[in-house]
Design a protein around this motif. Structure first.
Motif, mmCIF file in Angstrom:
data_model
loop_
_atom_site.group_PDB
_atom_site.id
_atom_site.type_symbol
_atom_site.label_atom_id
_atom_site.label_comp_id
_atom_site.label_asym_id
_atom_site.label_seq_id
_atom_site.Cartn_x
_atom_site.Cartn_y
_atom_site.Cartn_z
ATOM 1 N N GLU A 128 0.826 -1.220 0.000
ATOM 2 C CA GLU A 128 0.000 0.000 0.000
ATOM 3 C C GLU A 128 0.856 1.264 0.000
ATOM 4 O OE1 GLU A 128 -3.093 -0.325 -0.380
ATOM 5 O OE2 GLU A 128 -3.625 -2.319 0.364
ATOM 6 N N ARG A 129 2.023 1.179 0.634
ATOM 7 C CA ARG A 129 2.910 2.339 0.735
ATOM 8 C C ARG A 129 4.326 1.802 0.929
ATOM 9 N NH1 ARG A 129 1.221 7.686 2.200
ATOM 10 N NH2 ARG A 129 -0.822 6.939 1.592
ATOM 11 N N ALA A 130 5.272 2.406 0.292
ATOM 12 C CA ALA A 130 6.665 1.960 0.442
ATOM 13 C C ALA A 130 7.524 3.158 0.795
ATOM 14 C CB ALA A 130 7.152 1.306 -0.848
ATOM 15 N N TRP A 131 8.501 2.920 1.668
ATOM 16 C CA TRP A 131 9.378 3.979 2.167
ATOM 17 C C TRP A 131 10.818 3.526 2.050
ATOM 18 C CZ3 TRP A 131 6.684 8.228 3.538
ATOM 19 C CH2 TRP A 131 5.349 8.063 3.928
ATOM 20 N N ILE A 132 11.680 4.461 1.749
ATOM 21 C CA ILE A 132 13.098 4.128 1.707
ATOM 22 C C ILE A 132 13.909 5.314 2.216
ATOM 23 C CG2 ILE A 132 13.564 4.925 -0.663
ATOM 24 C CD1 ILE A 132 15.221 2.224 -0.932
ATOM 25 N N ASP A 133 15.039 5.002 2.796
ATOM 26 C CA ASP A 133 16.020 6.030 3.128
ATOM 27 C C ASP A 133 16.822 6.276 1.853
ATOM 28 O OD1 ASP A 133 18.186 7.497 3.851
ATOM 29 O OD2 ASP A 133 18.790 6.221 5.526
ATOM 30 N N PRO A 134 16.653 7.416 1.213
ATOM 31 C CA PRO A 134 17.339 7.642 -0.070
ATOM 32 C C PRO A 134 18.857 7.579 0.052
ATOM 33 C CG PRO A 134 15.730 9.388 0.371
ATOM 34 C CD PRO A 134 15.850 8.582 1.631
ATOM 35 N N ALA A 135 19.361 7.712 1.277
ATOM 36 C CA ALA A 135 20.816 7.665 1.464
ATOM 37 C C ALA A 135 21.340 6.232 1.556
ATOM 38 C CB ALA A 135 21.201 8.434 2.727
ATOM 39 N N ALA A 136 20.433 5.247 1.653
ATOM 40 C CA ALA A 136 20.899 3.850 1.756
ATOM 41 C C ALA A 136 21.592 3.453 0.457
ATOM 42 C CB ALA A 136 19.719 2.923 2.021
ATOM 43 N N PRO A 137 22.734 2.803 0.551
ATOM 44 C CA PRO A 137 23.430 2.417 -0.682
ATOM 45 C C PRO A 137 22.680 1.315 -1.421
ATOM 46 C CG PRO A 137 24.546 1.553 1.262
ATOM 47 C CD PRO A 137 23.433 2.412 1.766
ATOM 48 N N ALA A 138 22.862 1.248 -2.734
ATOM 49 C CA ALA A 138 22.284 0.135 -3.501
ATOM 50 C C ALA A 138 22.830 -1.167 -2.941
ATOM 51 C CB ALA A 138 22.664 0.278 -4.969
ATOM 52 N N GLY A 139 21.942 -2.150 -2.780
ATOM 53 C CA GLY A 139 22.402 -3.437 -2.265
ATOM 54 C C GLY A 139 22.653 -3.428 -0.769
ATOM 55 N N ALA A 140 21.886 -2.629 -0.032
ATOM 56 C CA ALA A 140 22.079 -2.558 1.427
ATOM 57 C C ALA A 140 21.495 -3.779 2.136
ATOM 58 C CB ALA A 140 21.445 -1.295 1.982
ATOM 59 N N GLU A 141 20.639 -4.546 1.439
ATOM 60 C CA GLU A 141 19.987 -5.679 2.089
ATOM 61 C C GLU A 141 20.961 -6.838 2.323
ATOM 62 O OE1 GLU A 141 19.390 -4.753 -1.077
ATOM 63 O OE2 GLU A 141 20.150 -6.495 -2.149
ATOM 64 N N VAL A 142 20.552 -7.773 3.171
ATOM 65 C CA VAL A 142 21.349 -8.976 3.416
ATOM 66 C C VAL A 142 20.508 -10.209 3.087
ATOM 67 C CG1 VAL A 142 23.044 -8.098 5.041
ATOM 68 C CG2 VAL A 142 20.784 -8.726 5.858
ATOM 69 N N HIS A 143 21.187 -11.318 2.835
ATOM 70 C CA HIS A 143 20.524 -12.509 2.305
ATOM 71 C C HIS A 143 20.781 -13.713 3.183
ATOM 72 C CE1 HIS A 143 20.373 -10.016 -1.299
ATOM 73 N NE2 HIS A 143 21.634 -9.753 -1.048
ATOM 74 N N HIS A 144 19.707 -14.465 3.464
ATOM 75 C CA HIS A 144 19.877 -15.721 4.191
ATOM 76 C C HIS A 144 20.123 -16.837 3.185
ATOM 77 C CE1 HIS A 144 18.111 -19.051 6.921
ATOM 78 N NE2 HIS A 144 19.410 -18.898 7.141
ATOM 79 N N ARG A 145 21.167 -17.616 3.414
ATOM 80 C CA ARG A 145 21.490 -18.710 2.502
ATOM 81 C C ARG A 145 20.767 -19.992 2.895
ATOM 82 N NH1 ARG A 145 25.975 -18.485 -0.523
ATOM 83 N NH2 ARG A 145 26.628 -20.547 0.185
ATOM 84 N N GLY A 146 19.903 -19.897 3.915
ATOM 85 C CA GLY A 146 19.036 -21.014 4.249
ATOM 86 C C GLY A 146 19.568 -21.926 5.330
#
Ligand SMILES: Cc1cc2nc3c(=O)[nH]c(=O)nc-3n(C[C@H](O)[C@H](O)[C@H](O)COP(=O)(O)O)c2cc1C
Length: 191
Positions: free
Chosen positions: A147-165
């Motif tokens: 419904e609504r999405a928010w982001i910190d525009p200062a966050a670098p591309a690829g700031a997320e982390v990934h679980h390898r399971g």
């Protein structure tokens, strides 16, 4: 230093919100059952349309399941590397036993369209409602509408982390820009 202010958030366009989930981030799911707010960790999520539809596994083994089912709402926060240890801890205790917001020092911030709070420390948050629950009984799979999405525009591309399971995780290193090869899907590459 983790930023606790939501003033830094800007609205992220819904027709691009799939970009937040295509990389396969480990996320926090925030719910509010009318009495308490809760958080859980989620690795099984994916975008299913460019028009702001997500698939998310939340099972009856999670305390969060009841709040999601009863309210039809949640917020999904996307944490960066600095929150990862906390994210794992959140996925190893139940909101039936502890107030995870308080225990882990996270800050609930008001959302615009749902009662579940944003996670101020996450670099992005999306407010969701349940679009389709027909696969929940068989697969614990919820289709959500953003419904609504928010982001910190200062966050670098690829700031997320990934679980390898398996309890190991990867954070992004090299960003590989192949936009010039996306000839059939050029529209997706535009800002
Ligand atoms: C890295 C990680 C990923 C997880 N992914 C999921 C998931 O995709 N779906 C799910 O239902 N539970 C997942 N869990 C488990 C829940 O986070 C866990 O059951 C949590 O205690 C639920 O919190 P709650 O009982 O307060 O709702 C994951 C846990 C971890 C640590």
């Amino acid at each position: 230093m983790t930023d606790r202010s939501t003033d830094r958030f800007a609205q992220y366009p819904l027709d691009k919100a799939h970009r937040l989930f295509e990389p396969g981030p480990v996320v926090l799911v925030s719910t509010a059952d009318g009495q308490r707010v809760n958080l859980m960790t989620n690795g099984f999520n994916m975008p299913v349309r460019h028009s702001a539809t997500l698939a998310l596994v939340v099972g009856p083994w999670d305390h969060s399941f009841t709040a999601l089912r009863d309210t039809g709402e949640c917020v999904i926060g996307i944490p960066g590397r600095e929150l990862l240890e906390t994210v794992v801890d959140i996925g190893n205790v139940s909101g039936a036993d502890v107030d995870k917001w308080e225990r882990y020092g996270l800050t609930p911030a008001p959302a615009a369209t749902v009662r579940a709070p944003l996670v101020a420390e996450c670099f992005a948050n999306v407010e969701c409602t349940v679009a389709d629950d027909r696969l929940v009984d068989d697969y614990s799979l919820w289709l959500l509408r953003i419904e609504r999405a928010w982001i910190d525009p200062a966050a670098p591309a690829g700031a997320e982390v990934h679980h390898r399971g398996d309890g190991t995780f990867s954070a992004n290193g090299e960003l590989i820009d192949l936009r010039a090869r996306m000839t059939k899907w050029e529209a997706l590459t535009r800002d």
